[in-house]
Enzyme design. Structure first.
Site, PDB file in Angstrom:
ATOM      1  N   ASN A  19      -5.054   1.838  -1.577  1.00  0.00           N
ATOM      2  CA  ASN A  19      -5.582   0.477  -1.789  1.00  0.00           C
ATOM      3  C   ASN A  19      -6.367   0.362  -3.091  1.00  0.00           C
ATOM      4  OD1 ASN A  19      -8.019   1.744  -1.208  1.00  0.00           O
ATOM      5  ND2 ASN A  19      -8.800   0.029  -0.012  1.00  0.00           N
ATOM      6  N   ARG A  29       0.913   0.577  21.284  1.00  0.00           N
ATOM      7  CA  ARG A  29       2.009  -0.017  22.049  1.00  0.00           C
ATOM      8  C   ARG A  29       3.264   0.841  21.911  1.00  0.00           C
ATOM      9  NH1 ARG A  29       3.471  -5.938  19.992  1.00  0.00           N
ATOM     10  NH2 ARG A  29       3.979  -4.690  18.161  1.00  0.00           N
ATOM     11  N   THR A  30       3.566   1.261  20.682  1.00  0.00           N
ATOM     12  CA  THR A  30       4.706   2.145  20.446  1.00  0.00           C
ATOM     13  C   THR A  30       4.164   3.574  20.360  1.00  0.00           C
ATOM     14  OG1 THR A  30       5.626   0.359  19.125  1.00  0.00           O
ATOM     15  CG2 THR A  30       6.715   2.502  18.926  1.00  0.00           C
ATOM     16  N   LYS A  43       0.821  -1.219   0.000  1.00  0.00           N
ATOM     17  CA  LYS A  43       0.000   0.000   0.000  1.00  0.00           C
ATOM     18  C   LYS A  43       0.858   1.273   0.000  1.00  0.00           C
ATOM     19  CE  LYS A  43      -4.085  -2.060   2.138  1.00  0.00           C
ATOM     20  NZ  LYS A  43      -5.099  -1.985   3.191  1.00  0.00           N
TER      21      LYS A  43
HETATM   22  P1  NDP Z   1      -0.084  -2.834  10.780  1.00  0.00           P
HETATM   23  O1  NDP Z   1       0.900  -3.959  10.769  1.00  0.00           O
HETATM   24  O2  NDP Z   1       0.158  -1.648   9.928  1.00  0.00           O
HETATM   25  O3  NDP Z   1      -0.221  -2.287  12.298  1.00  0.00           O
HETATM   26  C1  NDP Z   1      -0.377  -3.185  13.354  1.00  0.00           C
HETATM   27  C2  NDP Z   1      -0.705  -2.439  14.647  1.00  0.00           C
HETATM   28  O4  NDP Z   1      -0.981  -3.425  15.642  1.00  0.00           O
HETATM   29  C3  NDP Z   1       0.438  -1.573  15.169  1.00  0.00           C
HETATM   30  O5  NDP Z   1      -0.120  -0.389  15.716  1.00  0.00           O
HETATM   31  C4  NDP Z   1       1.055  -2.445  16.271  1.00  0.00           C
HETATM   32  O6  NDP Z   1       1.652  -1.713  17.313  1.00  0.00           O
HETATM   33  C5  NDP Z   1      -0.188  -3.140  16.801  1.00  0.00           C
HETATM   34  N1  NDP Z   1       0.117  -4.416  17.483  1.00  0.00           N
HETATM   35  C6  NDP Z   1       0.583  -5.557  16.936  1.00  0.00           C
HETATM   36  N2  NDP Z   1       0.712  -6.519  17.883  1.00  0.00           N
HETATM   37  C7  NDP Z   1       0.309  -5.961  19.058  1.00  0.00           C
HETATM   38  C8  NDP Z   1       0.215  -6.442  20.392  1.00  0.00           C
HETATM   39  N3  NDP Z   1       0.554  -7.690  20.725  1.00  0.00           N
HETATM   40  N4  NDP Z   1      -0.248  -5.602  21.344  1.00  0.00           N
HETATM   41  C9  NDP Z   1      -0.590  -4.332  21.030  1.00  0.00           C
HETATM   42  N5  NDP Z   1      -0.535  -3.811  19.783  1.00  0.00           N
HETATM   43  C10 NDP Z   1      -0.075  -4.612  18.806  1.00  0.00           C
HETATM   44  O7  NDP Z   1      -1.501  -3.518  10.470  1.00  0.00           O
HETATM   45  P2  NDP Z   1      -2.786  -2.844   9.768  1.00  0.00           P
HETATM   46  O8  NDP Z   1      -2.973  -1.512  10.376  1.00  0.00           O
HETATM   47  O9  NDP Z   1      -2.655  -2.946   8.305  1.00  0.00           O
HETATM   48  O10 NDP Z   1      -3.964  -3.847  10.192  1.00  0.00           O
HETATM   49  C11 NDP Z   1      -4.478  -3.881  11.510  1.00  0.00           C
HETATM   50  C12 NDP Z   1      -5.688  -4.824  11.591  1.00  0.00           C
HETATM   51  O11 NDP Z   1      -6.761  -4.324  10.795  1.00  0.00           O
HETATM   52  C13 NDP Z   1      -5.404  -6.246  11.088  1.00  0.00           C
HETATM   53  O12 NDP Z   1      -6.102  -7.163  11.929  1.00  0.00           O
HETATM   54  C14 NDP Z   1      -6.020  -6.237   9.697  1.00  0.00           C
HETATM   55  O13 NDP Z   1      -6.393  -7.533   9.295  1.00  0.00           O
HETATM   56  C15 NDP Z   1      -7.238  -5.337   9.914  1.00  0.00           C
HETATM   57  N6  NDP Z   1      -7.717  -4.706   8.674  1.00  0.00           N
HETATM   58  C16 NDP Z   1      -9.017  -4.935   8.295  1.00  0.00           C
HETATM   59  C17 NDP Z   1      -9.539  -4.362   7.155  1.00  0.00           C
HETATM   60  C18 NDP Z   1     -10.956  -4.648   6.773  1.00  0.00           C
HETATM   61  O14 NDP Z   1     -11.343  -4.321   5.630  1.00  0.00           O
HETATM   62  N7  NDP Z   1     -11.777  -5.192   7.653  1.00  0.00           N
HETATM   63  C19 NDP Z   1      -8.715  -3.473   6.300  1.00  0.00           C
HETATM   64  C20 NDP Z   1      -7.371  -3.256   6.800  1.00  0.00           C
HETATM   65  C21 NDP Z   1      -6.905  -3.871   7.940  1.00  0.00           C
HETATM   66  P3  NDP Z   1       3.191  -1.202  17.228  1.00  0.00           P
HETATM   67  O15 NDP Z   1       3.148   0.074  16.446  1.00  0.00           O
HETATM   68  O16 NDP Z   1       3.574  -1.012  18.640  1.00  0.00           O
HETATM   69  O17 NDP Z   1       3.967  -2.289  16.537  1.00  0.00           O
END
Ligand code: NDP
Length: 271
Positions: A88, A151-152, A67
């Site tokens: 997207n 988290r971050t 993306k």
């Molecule tokens: P990213 O990888 O860009 O971001 C992930 C986020 O999750 C970060 O903020 C990260 O925090 C946090 N995270 C990961 N593990 C943990 C944990 N154990 N505890 C706390 N925070 C955590 O992912 P996306 O933003 O692309 O996607 C996020 C979710 O949204 C996914 O489940 C995805 O499937 C869903 N999604 C659904 C869509 C839909 O159409 N329904 C469309 C797009 C996404 P940190 O910054 O600290 O690493």
């Protein structure tokens, strides 16, 4: 006949071909929609996009991990794509590659369709990744006040600073570390936009005293610790399937100029 693709890596799990085919069937349109695997590097992605549009393709959806690459490749961008810094949906406009981000509008459309009030609402978002980035401007435009827990913390702070210029008068946006101590009080809506549950990790909800009217998990098709937690509080709970359909509908409508009536679309068997 319109040709569409969804480009990603991995891509075999994508539901986009079934969803767009169901939209087309509801309108009597003849389309082809294929999954396009792409090696995870910029050169391959650029080559796939160029070959697709050079060959007469109408529109492409972009999924992980491309993306941001798509954002950088575009010659023109919608406001949502600009602020999300991610694309997207690709199409040609006046011969130029144009990018949009329909994820956040898909989310907002789904919440409003479900009767969730966003105007003046306090909305907590857990996570500050790509999905949150896409959701912030549409949520602000719908009148919500936002608190982003991540988290971050630095990532959430960076994200909100990008939205300062877009903050409508009288609305607020804050960033906090994601912890049980910070997750406290009442929110009209809490949205899980972390990928914690997709990797089997848990969020610090059990020891927090946060409560909400509506809980929304962007994840779909899997058991959600997040939704289980808020179901036990009698909050109204939704998964992200409606968001998935909503973002697809917005892409399809831009590409074809047609309007999709979801009540006429057979989505059974897609999950
Ligand atoms: P990213 O990888 O860009 O971001 C992930 C986020 O999750 C970060 O903020 C990260 O925090 C946090 N995270 C990961 N593990 C943990 C944990 N154990 N505890 C706390 N925070 C955590 O992912 P996306 O933003 O692309 O996607 C996020 C979710 O949204 C996914 O489940 C995805 O499937 C869903 N999604 C659904 C869509 C839909 O159409 N329904 C469309 C797009 C996404 P940190 O910054 O600290 O690493």
């Amino acid at each position: 006949m319109h040709h569409f693709i969804v480009i990603g890596n991995p891509i075999s799990h994508s539901k986009s071909p079934q969803i767009h085919t169901a939209f087309a069937q509801s309108l009597g349109l003849d389309i082809s929609y294929q999954r396009q695997f792409c090696p995870d590097n910029k050169e391959s992605f650029n080559a796939v996009v160029e070959a697709f549009f050079h060959g007469g393709g109408t529109g492409a959806n972009i999924t992980l991990p491309f993306k941001e690459h798509a954002f950088r490749l575009c010659q023109s961008l919608s406001d949502n794509a600009k602020t999300a810094k991610a694309v997207n949906t690709l199409m040609l406009k006046d011969g130029k590659l144009h990018g949009d981000n329909t994820d956040g509008q898909g989310l907002v459309g789904d919440l409003l369709t479900k009767g969730v009030k966003l105007q003046g609402a306090s909305v907590a978002i857990l996570g500050a990744g790509g999905a949150t980035r896409g959701a912030v401007l549409p949520l602000l435009n719908a009148g919500a006040n936002l608190t982003i827990f991540n988290r971050t913390l630095a990532k959430a702070q960076e994200l909100i600073s990008d939205f300062d210029a877009h903050l409508p008068h009288g609305q607020s946006i804050h960033a906090l570390p994601l912890s049980a101590e910070n997750l406290t009080g009442y929110f009209d809506v809490i949205i899980n936009a972390t990928s914690a549950s997709t990797t089997g990790q848990t969020l610090p909800l059990a020891t927090s005293d946060v409560v909400c009217g509506t809980a929304y998990d962007m994840m779909y098709g899997k058991q959600s610790q997040f939704l289980e937690h808020f179901k036990a509080q009698n909050a109204q709970c939704f998964d992200g399937f409606g968001m998935l359909i909503g973002q697809a509908k917005l892409s399809f409508e831009q590409w074809t100029g047609e309007s999709v009536d979801l009540s006429k679309v057979d989505l059974s068997g897609i999950l």
